[in-house]
Design an enzyme around this catalytic site. Structure first.
Site, short mmCIF file in Angstrom:
data_model
loop_
_atom_site.label_atom_id
_atom_site.label_comp_id
_atom_site.label_asym_id
_atom_site.label_seq_id
_atom_site.Cartn_x
_atom_site.Cartn_y
_atom_site.Cartn_z
N LEU A 78 0.91 -1.35 -0.23
CA LEU A 78 0.03 -0.03 -0.03
C LEU A 78 1.04 1.32 -0.05
CD1 LEU A 78 -2.67 -1.45 2.66
CD2 LEU A 78 -2.87 -0.96 0.23
N CYS A 82 3.97 7.10 -4.51
CA CYS A 82 5.06 8.27 -3.70
C CYS A 82 6.30 7.51 -3.18
CB CYS A 82 4.19 8.96 -2.70
SG CYS A 82 4.94 10.08 -1.61
N CYS A 87 7.70 10.56 -4.78
CA CYS A 87 8.31 11.50 -3.87
C CYS A 87 9.79 11.24 -3.12
CB CYS A 87 7.04 11.86 -2.77
SG CYS A 87 5.52 11.64 -3.19
N HIS A 137 7.22 0.51 2.27
CA HIS A 137 6.34 -0.25 1.88
C HIS A 137 5.83 -1.12 3.04
CE1 HIS A 137 7.24 1.16 -2.02
NE2 HIS A 137 7.55 0.15 -2.42
N PHE A 499 15.27 30.59 17.06
CA PHE A 499 16.71 30.97 16.41
C PHE A 499 17.60 30.03 16.13
CE2 PHE A 499 20.08 34.11 16.05
CZ PHE A 499 19.41 35.05 14.88
C1 LIG Z 1 8.79 12.60 -9.42
C2 LIG Z 1 7.81 12.86 -8.51
C3 LIG Z 1 7.93 13.24 -7.25
C4 LIG Z 1 7.05 13.73 -6.34
N1 LIG Z 1 7.33 14.33 -5.46
C5 LIG Z 1 6.19 14.78 -4.45
C6 LIG Z 1 6.66 15.30 -3.28
O1 LIG Z 1 7.54 15.44 -2.83
N2 LIG Z 1 5.43 15.74 -2.47
C7 LIG Z 1 4.16 15.56 -2.96
O2 LIG Z 1 3.30 16.08 -2.43
N3 LIG Z 1 3.94 15.09 -4.09
C8 LIG Z 1 4.89 14.68 -4.92
N4 LIG Z 1 4.55 14.09 -6.08
C9 LIG Z 1 3.08 13.62 -6.54
C10 LIG Z 1 2.69 12.50 -5.60
O3 LIG Z 1 3.69 11.39 -5.81
C11 LIG Z 1 1.29 12.23 -6.26
O4 LIG Z 1 0.48 13.34 -6.00
C12 LIG Z 1 0.64 11.02 -5.23
O5 LIG Z 1 1.28 9.97 -5.32
C13 LIG Z 1 -0.70 10.41 -5.86
O6 LIG Z 1 -1.35 9.42 -5.07
P1 LIG Z 1 -2.57 8.58 -5.78
O7 LIG Z 1 -3.18 7.67 -4.63
O8 LIG Z 1 -3.44 9.65 -6.32
O9 LIG Z 1 -2.14 7.83 -7.00
P2 LIG Z 1 -0.76 6.62 -6.76
O10 LIG Z 1 -0.01 6.64 -5.25
O11 LIG Z 1 -0.11 6.71 -8.08
O12 LIG Z 1 -1.77 5.30 -6.75
C14 LIG Z 1 -2.39 4.71 -7.68
C15 LIG Z 1 -2.45 3.30 -7.16
O13 LIG Z 1 -3.38 2.48 -8.03
C16 LIG Z 1 -2.72 1.23 -8.33
N5 LIG Z 1 -3.62 0.63 -9.54
C17 LIG Z 1 -3.56 1.38 -10.68
N6 LIG Z 1 -3.97 0.48 -11.61
C18 LIG Z 1 -4.75 -0.58 -10.78
C19 LIG Z 1 -5.68 -1.52 -11.01
N7 LIG Z 1 -6.34 -1.86 -12.23
N8 LIG Z 1 -5.95 -2.50 -10.02
C20 LIG Z 1 -5.44 -1.94 -8.79
N9 LIG Z 1 -4.67 -1.40 -8.75
C21 LIG Z 1 -4.43 -0.29 -9.40
C22 LIG Z 1 -1.44 1.43 -8.69
O14 LIG Z 1 -0.81 0.15 -8.25
C23 LIG Z 1 -1.18 2.55 -7.26
O15 LIG Z 1 -0.77 1.93 -6.03
C24 LIG Z 1 5.59 13.50 -6.87
C25 LIG Z 1 5.28 13.22 -8.03
C26 LIG Z 1 6.35 12.70 -8.97
C27 LIG Z 1 5.96 12.07 -10.28
#
Ligand SMILES: Cc1cc2nc3c(=O)[nH]c(=O)nc-3n(C[C@H](O)[C@H](O)[C@H](O)COP(=O)(O)OP(=O)(O)OC[C@H]3O[C@@H](n4cnc5c(N)ncnc54)[C@H](O)[C@@H]3O)c2cc1C
Ligand SMILES: NC(=O)c1ccc[n+]([C@@H]2O[C@H](COP(=O)([O-])OP(=O)(O)OC[C@H]3O[C@@H](n4cnc5c(N)ncnc54)[C@H](OP(=O)(O)O)[C@@H]3O)[C@@H](O)[C@H]2O)c1
Length: 521
Positions: A78, A82, A87, A137, A499
Site C-alpha cells: 500500500l 509516492c 516523492c 512499503h 533562532f
Molecule cells: C517524481 C515525482 C515526485 C513527486 N514528489 C512529490 C513530493 O515531494 N510531494 C508531494 O506532495 N507530491 C509529490 N509527487 C506527487 C505524488 O507522488 C502524487 O500526487 C501521489 O502519489 C498520488 O497519489 P494517488 O493515490 O493519487 O496515486 P498513486 O499513489 O499513484 O496510486 C495509484 C495506485 O493505483 C494502483 N492501480 C492502478 N491500476 C490499478 C488496477 N487496475 N488495479 C489495482 N490497482 C491499480 C497502483 O498500483 C497505485 O498503487 C511527486 C510526483 C512525481 C512524479
C-alpha cells in the site's frame, strides 16, 4: 491467479519487507494477498480501487468513521507511487544534490574533498533507493492491517465490472460505492528515437537503470520533476543540458524568487535551452541513445549523450473507468469530479492524481478522506484552489499566497520584508543564515538563500511568503493556514522563534510591527 488468505496471519514489518521484496522481483507473479475479514457480514460502504496515498488515507478515514472498506491494489504494498517511484526517490536525489553542491562549492576547503573533475555515481544512488524502498512499503502494509484494521487485496489488478463491482484474482467484490484512485503515469516524449534505451522518466529510472550514465545528460521539461532530477544529475558532476519548450520553472510564481532560483541553477553549470524542443534522438548499434538534436531559437544543436531524462508531466489512468463505466473525462485524461468527488456516474467517486492537477500528496490524501466523509453521510466540499507549494533545485524552494506583483496589482500598497536586503551589495551579506546555509553565509554569502514576506499595508495582513534555502517547507504548511485565518504582521512578530530559524519572518516582522505606517525592510 493463486490467492493467499492472510487475514488470520500477523506479519511483522520485517516479514512484510521480505515478502514484498520477493514479490517485486517477479512482477505479475505470486499470489494475490487477501486480507479480507470473513466474519464481517456487512456490505462494503466503499471499494477503493488503487491503494496509493488517496486510497489508503480515504480507506483509513472511512474505517475510522465506522464504515467498511476494501482496498484493491495491483502492487504487493500500500502507499502507491509516492514511496515507490515518485516523492521518496525525489527527496533522496534532492538531498544528494544539496550535499554535493555544498561539497562542490568548497573544493579542498575545510574538510571537503576536491571534487573538481570528479563525477559521482548516479547508479549507486538509484540502487540505494531501489534496495531500501520496501522499508516504507512494509510499514504501510503492517500499519494498515494491524493498527488501522483495513481490509485489502494486494498484488492483483482489479477490473471494474460495474459501478458497484470489482473483479480481482477471479473473485468479485460488491460495494455501495466505488472510489477510483488509479493514479497517473508519466507522459512520454514523442519524437523519433524516443523509444531508445537510455531514455528515462521517473518510473523506469528507478526500475531499469543498469549502467553509469556518461559525462553529459539531457533533461527534457521545465517543471518540478525535470528540475529536481536535473539538479541531482548536475550535482553528480555531469554536464546537464535542460531542454525546455517554454520557460524554465514557470511554476515558481514570484518573479524575483524564480530569478534567484534559476541564477543559482545556472551558477552550478546547468545549461538551459529555453523555447527549445528535442527534434530527434539518435541511437547506437545496441539501440541505446547516443545523442539528441535540439531545435532552439538560435538553430539546431546536437548534444552527445547516453542518458536522457524526461519530466513531462503525467497522464491520469482514466481509460478503464471511461471505457467500462463511461465516466466523463477532461482534456488531460483526468476523471471529472464535482466538489463532492463524485464522477458523472452515480456512486462512483474519483480521487488523487486521477482527477488531475494539482497532483500532490496533500490532495491525494485529502480527496480520499473527503470522499470517505461524503460516503459516510457528511456534507463536504473539496476543490483546492490555494495551497502551499514547493520544489527542489539544489535548494528547497517554497511559496504560499500572493506574489509581489500579484499583491501590488490586487491590493495597491504592500510592504515587502526581504532577506538579503534589497541593496546593490545585498547578495554579499551573510544573511539569511540558518540550518544548512551557515557555510554558504560565511564563505559564499550569495548562496545562503532568499526570502520575502508580503504584507497588505492597509490591513497589515500577511498575504504571501516565498523562500529559497532549506527547512522552510514545514513552517509554510502552518504559515499557509495562519494566512488563511488572517494573521497580521503584528501577530507574526509576536510568535516565538526558534533562532536561527530558516525563515527569518518572525523576527523581521517584529522589527517593523511597532510602526503605525509600515515600511519595506
Ligand atoms: C517524481 C515525482 C515526485 C513527486 N514528489 C512529490 C513530493 O515531494 N510531494 C508531494 O506532495 N507530491 C509529490 N509527487 C506527487 C505524488 O507522488 C502524487 O500526487 C501521489 O502519489 C498520488 O497519489 P494517488 O493515490 O493519487 O496515486 P498513486 O499513489 O499513484 O496510486 C495509484 C495506485 O493505483 C494502483 N492501480 C492502478 N491500476 C490499478 C488496477 N487496475 N488495479 C489495482 N490497482 C491499480 C497502483 O498500483 C497505485 O498503487 C511527486 C510526483 C512525481 C512524479
Ligand atoms: N511536490 C513536488 O516536489 C513534486 C515533485 C515532482 C512532481 N510533482 C508533481 O507531479 C506531477 C508531475 O510533475 P512534472 O514536473 O513532470 O509535471 P508538470 O509540472 O506538468 O511539468 C511538465 C513539464 O514538461 C513540459 N512538457 C510537457 N509536455 C512536453 C512535451 N511534449 N515536450 C516538451 N516539454 C513538455 C511542460 O512544459 P509546459 O509548461 O510548456 O507545458 C513542463 O515544463 C505534477 O503535478 C507535480 O506537481 C510534485
Amino acid at each position: 491467479m493463486d490467492i493467499l488468505d492472510i487475514h488470520a496471519q500477523h506479519f511483522s514489518i520485517g516479514d512484510w519487507q521480505a515478502r514484498i521484496d520477493v514479490l517485486l522481483e517477479r512482477p505479475g507473479e505470486g499470489p494475490a494477498l487477501f486480507n479480507v475479514d470473513p466474519r464481517d457480514r456487512r456490505e462494503y460502504d466503499a471499494i477503493y480501487l488503487g491503494g496509493g496515498a488517496g486510497g489508503r488515507f480515504g480507506s483509513a478515514y472511512l474505517r475510522a468513521m465506522g464504515g467498511r472498506q476494501l482496498i484493491i491494489d495491483r502492487w504487493p504494498f500500500l502507499g502507491g507511487s509516492c514511496p515507490h517511484n515518485a516523492c521518496v526517490p525525489h527527496h533522496l536525489f534532492s538531498e544528494c544534490a544539496a550535499e554535493l553542491m555544498l561539497a562542490r562549492t568548497f573544493p579542498g576547503k575545510l574538510w571537503f574533498r576536491d571534487l573538481r573533475g570528479v563525477a559521482t555515481s548516479i547508479k549507486e544512488v538509484v540502487d540505494l533507493f531501489r534496495e531500501g524502498r520496501v522499508g516504507p512499503h512494509a510499514i504501510m502494509n503492517f500499519q494498515s492491517k494491524e493498527q488501522l484494521d483495513l481490509e485489502y487485496v494486494l498484488n492483483a489488478p482489479g477490473t471494474i465490472v460495474d459501478a458497484h463491482t470489482v473483479d480481482v484474482a477471479g473473485r468479485r467484490f460488491r460495494a455501495k460505492n466505488l472510489v477510483l484512485g488509479l493514479g497517473a503515469r508519466p507522459q512520454a516524449l514523442r519524437c523519433a528515437g524516443a523509444e531508445l534505451k537510455g531514455v528515462f522518466n521517473f518510473v523506469n529510472l528507478v526500475e531499469e537503470l543498469d549502467y553509469e550514465p556518461g559525462p553529459t545528460v539531457v533533461v527534457v521539461g521545465g517543471g518540478k520533476t525535470a528540475v529536481e532530477y536535473g539538479c541531482f544529475f548536475n550535482a553528480t558532476g555531469r554536464r546537464t543540458v535542460m531542454v525546455v519548450r517554454d520557460e524554465l520553472l514557470r511554476i515558481v510564481p514570484d518573479e524575483e524568487t524564480r530569478g534567484y532560483t534559476v541564477d543559482r541553477m545556472k551558477e552550478q553549470g546547468i545549461e538551459v535551452l529555453e523555447g527549445s524542443e528535442i527534434e530527434r534522438m539518435d541511437g547506437d548499434p545496441r539501440g541505446r541513445v547516443r545523442g539528441v538534436v535540439v531545435r532552439t531559437p538560435d538553430g539546431r544543436r546536437e548534444v552527445a549523450t547516453d542518458f536522457v531524462f524526461c519530466g513531462l508531466g503525467e497522464i491520469p489512468n482514466s481509460e478503464m473507468p471511461a471505457r467500462v463505466l463511461g465516466v466523463k473525462v477532461g482534456p488531460g485524461n483526468e476523471v471529472l469530479v464535482n466538489a463532492q468527488l463524485q464522477t458523472s456516474v452515480p456512486n462512483v467517486y474519483a480521487i488523487g492524481d486521477l482527477i488531475g492537477a494539482p497532483m500532490e500528496m496533500f490532495k491525494a490524501r485529502k480527496s480520499g478522506v473527503y470522499a470517505a466523509k461524503h460516503i459516510m453521510g457528511q456534507a463536504i466540499e473539496y476543490d483546492p484552489k490555494e495551497w502551499p507549494d514547493f520544489l527542489h533545485t539544489h535548494y528547497e524552494v517554497t511559496w504560499t499566497g500572493m506574489t509581489e506583483a500579484e499583491a501590488r496589482a490586487k491590493l495597491g500598497k504592500i510592504i515587502v520584508i526581504k532577506m538579503p536586503p534589497d541593496t546593490p551589495d545585498g547578495l554579499e551579506v551573510a544573511l539569511p543564515a540558518s540550518d544548512r546555509t551557515m557555510l554558504y553565509a560565511f564563505l559564499e554569502p550569495r548562496m545562503s538563500g532568499h526570502q520575502k514576506l508580503i504584507i497588505d499595508a492597509r490591513t497589515r495582513r500577511v498575504v504571501g511568503a516565498h523562500h529559497v534555502g532549506y527547512g522552510a517547507k514545514d513552517s509554510f504548511q502552518y504559515l499557509h493556514a495562519l494566512m488563511k485565518q488572517g494573521i497580521t504582521i503584528d501577530e507574526l512578530g509576536d510568535l516565538d522563534e526558534l533562532f536561527l530559524n530558516p525563515t527569518h519572518f518572525i523576527q523581521l516582522s517584529r522589527l517593523r510591527a511597532g510602526a503605525r505606517e509600515l515600511r519595506d525592510l
